[in-house]
Design a protein around this motif. Structure first.
Motif, PDB file in Angstrom:
ATOM      1  N   ILE A 194      -3.704  16.547   0.729  1.00  5.04           N
ATOM      2  CA  ILE A 194      -3.078  15.444  -0.016  1.00  5.04           C
ATOM      3  C   ILE A 194      -2.797  14.207   0.822  1.00  5.04           C
ATOM      4  CG2 ILE A 194      -2.149  16.913  -1.826  1.00  5.04           C
ATOM      5  CD1 ILE A 194       0.573  16.756  -0.413  1.00  5.04           C
ATOM      6  N   TRP A 195      -2.337  14.370   2.043  1.00  4.22           N
ATOM      7  CA  TRP A 195      -2.031  13.179   2.850  1.00  4.22           C
ATOM      8  C   TRP A 195      -3.310  12.457   3.272  1.00  4.22           C
ATOM      9  CZ3 TRP A 195       2.430  11.306   2.074  1.00  4.22           C
ATOM     10  CH2 TRP A 195       3.501  12.138   1.798  1.00  4.22           C
ATOM     11  N   ALA A 196      -4.322  13.198   3.639  1.00  6.74           N
ATOM     12  CA  ALA A 196      -5.610  12.576   3.976  1.00  6.74           C
ATOM     13  C   ALA A 196      -6.200  11.890   2.750  1.00  6.74           C
ATOM     14  CB  ALA A 196      -6.577  13.623   4.527  1.00  6.74           C
ATOM     15  N   ARG A 197      -6.104  12.544   1.597  1.00  3.78           N
ATOM     16  CA  ARG A 197      -6.605  11.963   0.347  1.00  3.78           C
ATOM     17  C   ARG A 197      -5.938  10.623   0.078  1.00  3.78           C
ATOM     18  NH1 ARG A 197      -4.231  14.787  -4.468  1.00  3.78           N
ATOM     19  NH2 ARG A 197      -2.861  13.004  -4.490  1.00  3.78           N
ATOM     20  N   THR A 198      -4.620  10.586   0.199  1.00  5.28           N
ATOM     21  CA  THR A 198      -3.873   9.361  -0.074  1.00  5.28           C
ATOM     22  C   THR A 198      -4.215   8.263   0.920  1.00  5.28           C
ATOM     23  OG1 THR A 198      -2.097  10.661  -1.049  1.00  5.28           O
ATOM     24  CG2 THR A 198      -1.553   8.406  -0.388  1.00  5.28           C
ATOM     25  N   LEU A 199      -4.320   8.619   2.183  1.00  5.85           N
ATOM     26  CA  LEU A 199      -4.665   7.638   3.210  1.00  5.85           C
ATOM     27  C   LEU A 199      -6.062   7.072   2.977  1.00  5.85           C
ATOM     28  CD1 LEU A 199      -4.076   6.186   5.899  1.00  5.85           C
ATOM     29  CD2 LEU A 199      -5.010   8.192   7.063  1.00  5.85           C
ATOM     30  N   ILE A 200      -7.016   7.940   2.700  1.00  7.72           N
ATOM     31  CA  ILE A 200      -8.394   7.493   2.480  1.00  7.72           C
ATOM     32  C   ILE A 200      -8.497   6.667   1.203  1.00  7.72           C
ATOM     33  CG2 ILE A 200     -10.747   8.303   1.998  1.00  7.72           C
ATOM     34  CD1 ILE A 200     -10.025  10.679   3.932  1.00  7.72           C
ATOM     35  N   TRP A 201      -7.791   7.060   0.141  1.00  7.60           N
ATOM     36  CA  TRP A 201      -7.783   6.255  -1.082  1.00  7.60           C
ATOM     37  C   TRP A 201      -7.248   4.858  -0.778  1.00  7.60           C
ATOM     38  CZ3 TRP A 201      -4.224   3.491  -3.769  1.00  7.60           C
ATOM     39  CH2 TRP A 201      -4.623   3.014  -5.027  1.00  7.60           C
ATOM     40  N   THR A 202      -6.206   4.786   0.042  1.00  6.91           N
ATOM     41  CA  THR A 202      -5.615   3.493   0.397  1.00  6.91           C
ATOM     42  C   THR A 202      -6.610   2.621   1.157  1.00  6.91           C
ATOM     43  OG1 THR A 202      -3.419   4.507   0.441  1.00  6.91           O
ATOM     44  CG2 THR A 202      -3.659   2.389   1.565  1.00  6.91           C
ATOM     45  N   VAL A 203      -7.397   3.221   2.023  1.00  5.97           N
ATOM     46  CA  VAL A 203      -8.434   2.461   2.741  1.00  5.97           C
ATOM     47  C   VAL A 203      -9.412   1.838   1.740  1.00  5.97           C
ATOM     48  CG1 VAL A 203     -10.426   2.668   4.309  1.00  5.97           C
ATOM     49  CG2 VAL A 203      -8.227   3.736   4.906  1.00  5.97           C
ATOM     50  N   GLY A 204      -9.860   2.631   0.771  1.00  8.85           N
ATOM     51  CA  GLY A 204     -10.764   2.104  -0.248  1.00  8.85           C
ATOM     52  C   GLY A 204     -10.125   0.992  -1.057  1.00  8.85           C
ATOM     53  N   TRP A 205      -8.861   1.168  -1.426  1.00 10.81           N
ATOM     54  CA  TRP A 205      -8.127   0.163  -2.191  1.00 10.81           C
ATOM     55  C   TRP A 205      -8.014  -1.135  -1.395  1.00 10.81           C
ATOM     56  CZ3 TRP A 205      -2.944  -1.592  -1.258  1.00 10.81           C
ATOM     57  CH2 TRP A 205      -2.412  -2.362  -2.289  1.00 10.81           C
ATOM     58  N   LEU A 206      -7.735  -1.011  -0.090  1.00 16.39           N
ATOM     59  CA  LEU A 206      -7.660  -2.206   0.753  1.00 16.39           C
ATOM     60  C   LEU A 206      -9.011  -2.920   0.824  1.00 16.39           C
ATOM     61  CD1 LEU A 206      -5.348  -0.899   3.616  1.00 16.39           C
ATOM     62  CD2 LEU A 206      -4.778  -2.613   1.869  1.00 16.39           C
ATOM     63  N   CYS A 207     -10.090  -2.159   0.826  1.00 13.26           N
ATOM     64  CA  CYS A 207     -11.427  -2.777   0.808  1.00 13.26           C
ATOM     65  C   CYS A 207     -11.625  -3.604  -0.463  1.00 13.26           C
ATOM     66  CB  CYS A 207     -12.509  -1.707   0.918  1.00 13.26           C
ATOM     67  SG  CYS A 207     -12.607  -0.953   2.546  1.00 13.26           S
ATOM     68  N   LEU A 208     -11.158  -3.084  -1.586  1.00 11.55           N
ATOM     69  CA  LEU A 208     -11.241  -3.854  -2.840  1.00 11.55           C
ATOM     70  C   LEU A 208     -10.453  -5.143  -2.730  1.00 11.55           C
ATOM     71  CD1 LEU A 208     -10.821  -0.981  -5.455  1.00 11.55           C
ATOM     72  CD2 LEU A 208     -12.958  -2.086  -4.727  1.00 11.55           C
ATOM     73  N   LEU A 209      -9.277  -5.067  -2.138  1.00 16.91           N
ATOM     74  CA  LEU A 209      -8.459  -6.276  -1.967  1.00 16.91           C
ATOM     75  C   LEU A 209      -9.121  -7.283  -1.032  1.00 16.91           C
ATOM     76  CD1 LEU A 209      -4.836  -4.827  -1.744  1.00 16.91           C
ATOM     77  CD2 LEU A 209      -5.969  -5.885  -3.705  1.00 16.91           C
ATOM     78  N   VAL A 210      -9.764  -6.798   0.017  1.00 18.25           N
ATOM     79  CA  VAL A 210     -10.473  -7.688   0.943  1.00 18.25           C
ATOM     80  C   VAL A 210     -11.597  -8.421   0.217  1.00 18.25           C
ATOM     81  CG1 VAL A 210     -12.032  -7.726   2.951  1.00 18.25           C
ATOM     82  CG2 VAL A 210      -9.866  -6.463   3.061  1.00 18.25           C
TER      83      VAL A 210
END
Length: 129
Positions: free
Chosen positions: A106-122
């Motif tokens: 779960i923690w890795a999932r959340t961290l990796i999802w956040t990386v993808g979300w930040l890419c969308l924001l970029v």
């Protein structure tokens, strides 16, 4: 084809293949008719397969945003290295998200999802600035 478009195609491809593991598990556990039927009365799948299904749904939901941003970038001719790199990282984040979601991390999932979300924001930021 731009780097961002290339990774949009790769992201769409992995998303379209994500149903295979949980469907195979359903066939193995419940039979072919359960998998091809209306699924009104199917038994729960193995926990990892249920997580694969949820990861697939999440990938489809996020693909709509990623595709819209990449296609707008292409339409306006913004094929910058930053957008291309964000698309590349987004692709790997989505692939890793699926794997760690299936594994129940779960923690890795959340961290990796956040990386993808930040890419969308970029990508959105580069389109707006």
């Amino acid at each position: 084809m731009s780097m961002a478009l290339t990774y949009l195609v790769w992201t769409a491809l992995i998303t379209v293949l994500m149903w295979i593991p949980y469907t195979l598990q359903m066939i193995q556990g419940q039979g072919l008719m359960a998998a091809v039927g209306n699924r009104d009365n199917v038994k729960p799948m193995a926990p990892w397969a249920e997580r694969c299904k949820r990861a697939h749904t999440n990938a489809v939901e996020n693909l709509a945003v990623f595709a819209a941003l990449v296609l707008v970038a292409q339409a306006v001719g913004n094929t910058s290295a930053i957008i291309g790199t964000a698309a590349l990282i987004y692709f790997w984040a989505r692939l890793l998200h699926y794997v760690v979601y299936a594994a129940g991390l779960i923690w890795a999932r959340t961290l990796i999802w956040t990386v993808g979300w930040l890419c969308l924001l970029v990508i959105a930021w580069k389109l707006l600035v």
